[in-house]
Motif scaffolding. Structure first.
Motif, PDB file in Angstrom:
ATOM      1  N   LEU B  33       0.941  -1.277   0.047  1.00 16.79           N
ATOM      2  CA  LEU B  33      -0.101  -0.088  -0.023  1.00 16.79           C
ATOM      3  C   LEU B  33       0.838   1.373  -0.049  1.00 16.79           C
ATOM      4  CD1 LEU B  33      -2.655  -1.044   2.853  1.00 16.79           C
ATOM      5  CD2 LEU B  33      -2.894  -1.054   0.205  1.00 16.79           C
ATOM      6  N   PRO B  34       0.339   2.218  -0.419  1.00 15.71           N
ATOM      7  CA  PRO B  34       1.240   3.844  -0.349  1.00 15.71           C
ATOM      8  C   PRO B  34       1.839   3.739   1.158  1.00 15.71           C
ATOM      9  CG  PRO B  34      -0.917   3.965  -1.405  1.00 15.71           C
ATOM     10  CD  PRO B  34      -0.855   2.769  -1.050  1.00 15.71           C
ATOM     11  N   PRO B  38       2.375  -4.255   3.559  1.00 12.32           N
ATOM     12  CA  PRO B  38       2.256  -5.217   2.594  1.00 12.32           C
ATOM     13  C   PRO B  38       0.823  -5.548   2.332  1.00 12.32           C
ATOM     14  CG  PRO B  38       3.856  -6.141   4.268  1.00 12.32           C
ATOM     15  CD  PRO B  38       3.175  -4.608   4.669  1.00 12.32           C
ATOM     16  N   VAL B  39       0.427  -5.938   1.084  1.00  7.49           N
ATOM     17  CA  VAL B  39      -1.129  -6.289   0.800  1.00  7.49           C
ATOM     18  C   VAL B  39      -1.133  -7.259   0.010  1.00  7.49           C
ATOM     19  CG1 VAL B  39      -1.113  -4.338  -0.864  1.00  7.49           C
ATOM     20  CG2 VAL B  39      -3.400  -5.355   0.020  1.00  7.49           C
ATOM     21  N   TRP B  40      -1.931  -8.574   0.127  1.00  9.51           N
ATOM     22  CA  TRP B  40      -1.999  -9.329  -0.858  1.00  9.51           C
ATOM     23  C   TRP B  40      -3.095  -8.921  -1.591  1.00  9.51           C
ATOM     24  CZ3 TRP B  40       0.594 -13.881  -1.110  1.00  9.51           C
ATOM     25  CH2 TRP B  40       1.363 -14.145  -0.084  1.00  9.51           C
ATOM     26  N   VAL B  41      -2.964  -8.922  -3.080  1.00  9.05           N
ATOM     27  CA  VAL B  41      -3.780  -8.664  -3.998  1.00  9.05           C
ATOM     28  C   VAL B  41      -4.655  -9.602  -4.648  1.00  9.05           C
ATOM     29  CG1 VAL B  41      -4.209  -6.999  -6.073  1.00  9.05           C
ATOM     30  CG2 VAL B  41      -2.466  -6.430  -4.401  1.00  9.05           C
ATOM     31  N   VAL B  42      -5.892  -9.866  -4.445  1.00 10.70           N
ATOM     32  CA  VAL B  42      -6.691 -10.795  -5.171  1.00 10.70           C
ATOM     33  C   VAL B  42      -7.329 -10.509  -6.392  1.00 10.70           C
ATOM     34  CG1 VAL B  42      -8.601 -12.453  -4.611  1.00 10.70           C
ATOM     35  CG2 VAL B  42      -6.933 -11.802  -2.716  1.00 10.70           C
ATOM     36  N   THR B  43      -7.100 -11.230  -7.485  1.00 11.08           N
ATOM     37  CA  THR B  43      -7.610 -10.551  -8.861  1.00 11.08           C
ATOM     38  C   THR B  43      -8.530 -11.468  -9.598  1.00 11.08           C
ATOM     39  OG1 THR B  43      -5.530 -11.507  -9.702  1.00 11.08           O
ATOM     40  CG2 THR B  43      -5.503  -9.120  -9.173  1.00 11.08           C
ATOM     41  N   ARG B  44      -8.476 -12.673  -9.486  1.00  8.61           N
ATOM     42  CA  ARG B  44      -9.569 -13.585 -10.236  1.00  8.61           C
ATOM     43  C   ARG B  44     -10.808 -13.435  -9.779  1.00  8.61           C
ATOM     44  NH1 ARG B  44      -6.475 -18.527  -8.493  1.00  8.61           N
ATOM     45  NH2 ARG B  44      -4.834 -18.884  -9.882  1.00  8.61           N
ATOM     46  N   HIS B  45     -11.734 -13.608 -10.605  1.00  2.00           N
ATOM     47  CA  HIS B  45     -13.270 -13.243 -10.401  1.00  2.00           C
ATOM     48  C   HIS B  45     -13.808 -14.065  -9.460  1.00  2.00           C
ATOM     49  CE1 HIS B  45     -17.407 -13.021 -10.733  1.00  2.00           C
ATOM     50  NE2 HIS B  45     -17.292 -11.799 -11.189  1.00  2.00           N
ATOM     51  N   ALA B  46     -13.488 -15.317  -9.332  1.00  2.00           N
ATOM     52  CA  ALA B  46     -13.844 -16.379  -8.371  1.00  2.00           C
ATOM     53  C   ALA B  46     -13.169 -15.934  -7.032  1.00  2.00           C
ATOM     54  CB  ALA B  46     -13.624 -17.877  -8.675  1.00  2.00           C
ATOM     55  N   THR B 286      -4.774   4.636  -3.760  1.00  2.00           N
ATOM     56  CA  THR B 286      -4.756   4.530  -2.557  1.00  2.00           C
ATOM     57  C   THR B 286      -4.757   3.128  -2.240  1.00  2.00           C
ATOM     58  OG1 THR B 286      -7.232   4.570  -2.207  1.00  2.00           O
ATOM     59  CG2 THR B 286      -5.792   6.795  -1.896  1.00  2.00           C
ATOM     60  N   ALA B 287      -5.242   2.346  -2.855  1.00  2.00           N
ATOM     61  CA  ALA B 287      -5.329   0.789  -2.725  1.00  2.00           C
ATOM     62  C   ALA B 287      -5.485   0.086  -3.794  1.00  2.00           C
ATOM     63  CB  ALA B 287      -6.430   0.474  -1.575  1.00  2.00           C
ATOM     64  N   PRO B 288      -4.937  -1.169  -3.987  1.00  2.00           N
ATOM     65  CA  PRO B 288      -5.484  -1.995  -5.281  1.00  2.00           C
ATOM     66  C   PRO B 288      -6.491  -2.617  -5.338  1.00  2.00           C
ATOM     67  CG  PRO B 288      -3.804  -3.061  -3.864  1.00  2.00           C
ATOM     68  CD  PRO B 288      -3.946  -1.953  -3.338  1.00  2.00           C
ATOM     69  N   GLY B 289      -7.638  -2.005  -4.233  1.00  2.00           N
ATOM     70  CA  GLY B 289      -8.870  -2.815  -4.149  1.00  2.00           C
ATOM     71  C   GLY B 289      -9.588  -2.578  -2.982  1.00  2.00           C
ATOM     72  N   LEU B 290     -10.640  -3.217  -2.647  1.00  2.00           N
ATOM     73  CA  LEU B 290     -11.483  -3.176  -1.269  1.00  2.00           C
ATOM     74  C   LEU B 290     -10.618  -3.930  -0.461  1.00  2.00           C
ATOM     75  CD1 LEU B 290     -14.681  -4.283  -3.216  1.00  2.00           C
ATOM     76  CD2 LEU B 290     -14.144  -1.929  -2.612  1.00  2.00           C
ATOM     77  N   LEU B 291     -10.373  -3.026   0.748  1.00  2.00           N
ATOM     78  CA  LEU B 291      -9.608  -3.887   1.799  1.00  2.00           C
ATOM     79  C   LEU B 291     -10.164  -4.570   2.839  1.00  2.00           C
ATOM     80  CD1 LEU B 291      -6.758  -1.141   2.581  1.00  2.00           C
ATOM     81  CD2 LEU B 291      -6.810  -2.972   0.898  1.00  2.00           C
ATOM     82  N   ARG B 292      -9.546  -5.786   2.958  1.00  2.00           N
ATOM     83  CA  ARG B 292      -9.942  -6.561   4.220  1.00  2.00           C
ATOM     84  C   ARG B 292      -8.772  -7.108   4.935  1.00  2.00           C
ATOM     85  NH1 ARG B 292     -13.987  -4.895   2.411  1.00  2.00           N
ATOM     86  NH2 ARG B 292     -15.990  -5.859   1.878  1.00  2.00           N
ATOM     87  N   ARG B 293      -9.057  -7.668   6.229  1.00  2.00           N
ATOM     88  CA  ARG B 293      -8.014  -8.299   6.912  1.00  2.00           C
ATOM     89  C   ARG B 293      -8.398  -9.757   7.362  1.00  2.00           C
ATOM     90  NH1 ARG B 293      -5.319  -5.938  12.479  1.00  2.00           N
ATOM     91  NH2 ARG B 293      -3.295  -7.163  12.257  1.00  2.00           N
ATOM     92  N   SER B 309      -2.847 -10.484   7.896  1.00  2.00           N
ATOM     93  CA  SER B 309      -2.519  -9.576   6.581  1.00  2.00           C
ATOM     94  C   SER B 309      -3.504  -9.118   6.110  1.00  2.00           C
ATOM     95  CB  SER B 309      -2.475 -11.147   5.808  1.00  2.00           C
ATOM     96  OG  SER B 309      -1.540 -11.922   5.741  1.00  2.00           O
ATOM     97  N   VAL B 310      -3.343  -7.826   5.580  1.00  2.00           N
ATOM     98  CA  VAL B 310      -4.174  -6.943   4.810  1.00  2.00           C
ATOM     99  C   VAL B 310      -4.484  -7.489   3.219  1.00  2.00           C
ATOM    100  CG1 VAL B 310      -4.624  -4.642   3.866  1.00  2.00           C
ATOM    101  CG2 VAL B 310      -3.520  -4.879   6.169  1.00  2.00           C
ATOM    102  N   VAL B 311      -5.648  -7.649   2.891  1.00  2.00           N
ATOM    103  CA  VAL B 311      -5.859  -8.065   1.615  1.00  2.00           C
ATOM    104  C   VAL B 311      -6.780  -7.169   0.795  1.00  2.00           C
ATOM    105  CG1 VAL B 311      -7.062 -10.269   0.600  1.00  2.00           C
ATOM    106  CG2 VAL B 311      -6.014 -10.377   2.856  1.00  2.00           C
ATOM    107  N   ALA B 312      -6.506  -7.068  -0.457  1.00  2.00           N
ATOM    108  CA  ALA B 312      -7.400  -6.289  -1.148  1.00  2.00           C
ATOM    109  C   ALA B 312      -8.004  -7.097  -2.515  1.00  2.00           C
ATOM    110  CB  ALA B 312      -6.272  -5.084  -2.030  1.00  2.00           C
ATOM    111  N   ALA B 313      -9.555  -6.875  -2.615  1.00  2.00           N
ATOM    112  CA  ALA B 313     -10.398  -7.413  -3.661  1.00  2.00           C
ATOM    113  C   ALA B 313     -10.085  -6.595  -4.724  1.00  2.00           C
ATOM    114  CB  ALA B 313     -11.392  -7.488  -3.075  1.00  2.00           C
ATOM    115  N   ASP B 314      -9.464  -6.922  -5.557  1.00  2.00           N
ATOM    116  CA  ASP B 314      -9.194  -6.095  -6.926  1.00  2.00           C
ATOM    117  C   ASP B 314     -10.276  -6.419  -7.975  1.00  2.00           C
ATOM    118  OD1 ASP B 314      -8.571  -4.771  -9.193  1.00  2.00           O
ATOM    119  OD2 ASP B 314      -6.466  -5.568  -9.313  1.00  2.00           O
ATOM    120  N   ALA B 315     -11.494  -5.867  -7.568  1.00  2.00           N
ATOM    121  CA  ALA B 315     -12.632  -5.907  -8.449  1.00  2.00           C
ATOM    122  C   ALA B 315     -12.546  -5.583  -9.783  1.00  2.00           C
ATOM    123  CB  ALA B 315     -13.949  -5.154  -7.719  1.00  2.00           C
ATOM    124  N   ARG B 316     -11.679  -4.466  -9.903  1.00  2.00           N
ATOM    125  CA  ARG B 316     -11.526  -4.002 -11.209  1.00  2.00           C
ATOM    126  C   ARG B 316     -10.778  -4.972 -12.081  1.00  2.00           C
ATOM    127  NH1 ARG B 316      -7.999   1.173 -11.789  1.00  2.00           N
ATOM    128  NH2 ARG B 316      -6.270   0.262 -13.053  1.00  2.00           N
TER     129      ARG B 316
END
Lengths: 84, 400
Positions: B33-34, B38-46, B286-293, B309-316
Motif C-alpha cells: 500500500l502507499p 504489505p497487501v495481498w492482491v486478489v484478482t481472479r473473479h472467483a 490509494t489501494a489496489p482494491g477493497l481492503l479486508r484483513r 494480513s491485509v488483503v485487497a479485493a481487486d474487483a476492477r
C-alpha cells in the motif's frame, strides 16, 4: 407482511436460492438461521427441503438485496415471499 | 457544486477510465500500500467473490489497535463507526434498518419519478441550447436530485454537499486536518437531520431509518449518524462518476452504441450493466482494491494468507477476468455472471439497484432526446476531478 404465517401451509414451503443472483450478503441467514445458511462458497443454501411459514423466513426473502432468495408453496410453486 | 480539482501544470494527462489497462488475473500476489504495508492482491473473479463473502476476512480489524497503517490520509470510509467497517451481527443489525428501502422492488417504485427528473433535466439542457456542459446540467444534477428526494433533503445547499463529498472521498486532494474539519461539519449536519426526523418523522428514508434504528437494540447514535452521512455521499458521488465516465465512453470509442441505447430501455439496461462492469470508478491510487484483513490463516486461490494480513479485493481486474467475461465491452450482451462492481458478501453495495436504474434511465433518456450528441473536445483534452477516490470529468462539453 407475514406471508403464509398460520394459513395452513405448515411444512409446505420451499426455499429457493438463485445461485447466480446470490451475492452472499448473509442477510437471509441472519434473519432466518433455522431455514437458511451460507454455504462454503459464501452463497445461501436452504437448510431443509421443506420449510414452515414464519415471519423470519418472510423477512429473509424480503431483505435479500438481489431477490435471490424466494419462498414458494411446495405443492404449486406459487411465490409467497417476497411480495410487493 | 464541486470544489474544482483541475490538474496542476506538471501533472500528466490522464486517459479516460475505459482506456485503463488491466492486469492479468492470477493467484494472490504480494504488493504494498502507499503506507508501505504489505497487501495481498486478489484478482481472479472467483477468488474476489469468495474473499468478499468469507467472514474470515473482515473490516473491523483493519481499525484495531494492532492494525498496520492502510491509509496515509483517513477519510469518511475510515470511520470505524461507518457501516462499511462493522462486521457480523453488529453490521447486520445496522444494515437491516435500511435494507428494505433498497431492494429491487422498493427501487422499482421510484422508476417513474426518476424518469420524470431525467426528462426535466433534458428539457433544461435542450432549452439552454448547444453546446452545453452535460456534467453540470445533467450527470451531476440527477443523482443529487434523486438522493435529495429519497432522504427528504429539500433546500439542501449543493455547494456544501459537494464540499463534504469531495472531502469524504478524498485521496490526496486535501490534508488530514481539512478532511477532519469537513467531516465534523458533515457529522453535525447528519446529527441535526437525525434529531429533526426523530422529532418530526416524514415519509423519507432518514425518518424510516431513525425509526428502525431506535427500535433496534444495539445500534448506536454514532453508527446512525455515520450511516446517514454515508448515504448522502454514496447516494450521489459514485452514480455521478459512473454516468460521467459512461458518457465519455459512449461519446467516443463506444459511439456505435448510442442510437440503440436511445431506442430501447432494455438495451440501455444491458449497456448500463456492461459499463458498470467495464469502466472503473477511479484509478485505485490509494489501494489496489477493497481492503479486508484476515482474522485467521485462510487459503485463497491456492495461496495461504496468514492471519493478520491485509488483503485487497481487486474487483476492477476481476471484472475483466477472461475466464468469466469476453474481451472488450460487448455493450448489449447480458452478463451471465454478475460483475463485482458492487462487491459481494455482507457489504454488497446498498444502492446497487438505485445506481443501475439511474444510469439506465439517464443514458436512455439522453440518447433518445439527442441522437446526434457528440463531444466538442477530444477525449484527451478532458479535465478530470482529481485527488479523490473516484475520477470523473470535471465538465464535458457536448453539442447536438
Amino acid at each position: 407482511m407475514s406471508a403464509g404465517a398460520g394459513d395452513g401451509t405448515a411444512g409446505g414451503l420451499e426455499v429457493r436460492v438463485d445461485r447466480i443472483r446470490c451475492v452472499g450478503t448473509g442477510l437471509c441467514a441472519a434473519a432466518a438461521p433455522a431455514d437458511v445458511l451460507l454455504g462454503p462458497d459464501g452463497r445461501a443454501v436452504p437448510r431443509h427441503a421443506r420449510a414452515e411459514a414464519s415471519e423470519r423466513l418472510t423477512e429473509a426473502a424480503e431483505m435479500c438485496p438481489t431477490e435471490a432468495l424466494t419462498v414458494h408453496l411446495a405443492a404449486t410453486g406459487e411465490l409467497v415471499a417476497p411480495l410487493d | 457544486m464541486t470544489t474544482a480539482h483541475p490538474a496542476a501544470p506538471d501533472m500528466p494527462a490522464l486517459v479516460p477510465l475505459h482506456c485503463l489497462r488491466h492486469a492479468e488475473p492470477g493467484p494472490p500476489r504480494l504488493a504494498a500500500l502507499p503506507t508501505g504495508t504489505p497487501v495481498w492482491v486478489v484478482t481472479r473473479h472467483a477468488d474476489v467473490r469468495r474473499l468478499l463473502a468469507d467472514p474470515r476476512f473482515d473490516r473491523a480489524s483493519l481499525f484495531s489497535p494492532d492494525a498496520p497503517a492502510t491509509t496515509l490520509v483517513p477519510n469518511l470510509l475510515d470511520d470505524p463507526q461507518a457501516m462499511l467497517n462493522l462486521d457480523g451481527e453488529e453490521h447486520q443489525r445496522l444494515r437491516r434498518t435500511v435494507q428494505r428501502a433498497f431492494t429491487p422492488r422498493s427501487i422499482a417504485r421510484w422508476r417513474p419519478w426518476v424518469g420524470s427528473v431525467v426528462e426535466d433535466l433534458l428539457d433544461g439542457l435542450e432549452a439552454a441550447g448547444s453546446p452545453a456542459d452535460v456534467v453540470g446540467a445533467f450527470s451531476r444534477s440527477l443523482p443529487i436530485a434523486v438522493i435529495s428526494r429519497l432522504m427528504g433533503l429539500d433546500g439542501l445547499d449543493h455547494e456544501r454537499l459537494g464540499r463534504w463529498s469531495d472531502h469524504a472521498l478524498s485521496a490526496t486532494a486535501y490534508t488530514a486536518e481539512e478532511i477532519q474539519q469537513a467531516m465534523q461539519e458533515f457529522g453535525r449536519f447528519g446529527q441535526q437531520l437525525v434529531d429533526e426526523r426523530r422529532k418530526d418523522p416524514g415519509e423519507d428514508l432518514v425518518s424510516s431509518l431513525v425509526e428502525a434504528a431506535d427500535r433496534t437494540e444495539g445500534v448506536t447514535e454514532a453508527q446512525l449518524v455515520s450511516l446517514v452521512c454515508g448515504l448522502v455521499v454514496a447516494g450521489h458521488e459514485t452514480t455521478m462518476t459512473s454516468l460521467g465516465n459512461a458518457l465519455v465512453y459512449l461519446l467516443s470509442d463506444g459511439a456505435d452504441g448510442w442510437a440503440r441505447i436511445g431506442g430501447s430501455e432494455a438495451d440501455a439496461a444491458a449497456a448500463a450493466e456492461q459499463l458498470l462492469r467495464a469502466v472503473p470508478l477511479g484509478d485505485q491510487e490509494t489501494a489496489p482494491g477493497l481492503l479486508r484483513r484476515a482474522v485467521e490463516d485462510v487459503e485463497i486461490g491456492g495461496v495461504l494468507i496468514p492471519a493478520g494480513s491485509v488483503v485487497a479485493a481487486d474487483a476492477r481486474t476481476a471484472n475483466h477476468d477472461p475466464a468469466v467475461y469476453p474481451d472488450g465491452i460487448p455493450l448489449f450482451d447480458p452478463l451471465d455472471t454478475p460483475s463485482l462492481t458492487f462487491g459481494a458478501g455482507p457489504h454488497h453495495c446498498l444502492g446497487a439497484w438505485l445506481a443501475r436504474m439511474e444510469l439506465e434511465l439517464a443514458l436512455h433518456g439522453l440518447a433518445r432526446r439527442f441522437p446526434a450528441l457528440r463531444l466538442v473536445d477530444a477525449p484527451d483534452a478532458i479535465e478530470w476531478r482529481r485527488g479523490l477516490l473516484t475520477r470523473s470529468p470535471l465538465r464535458l462539453t457536448v453539442a447536438w
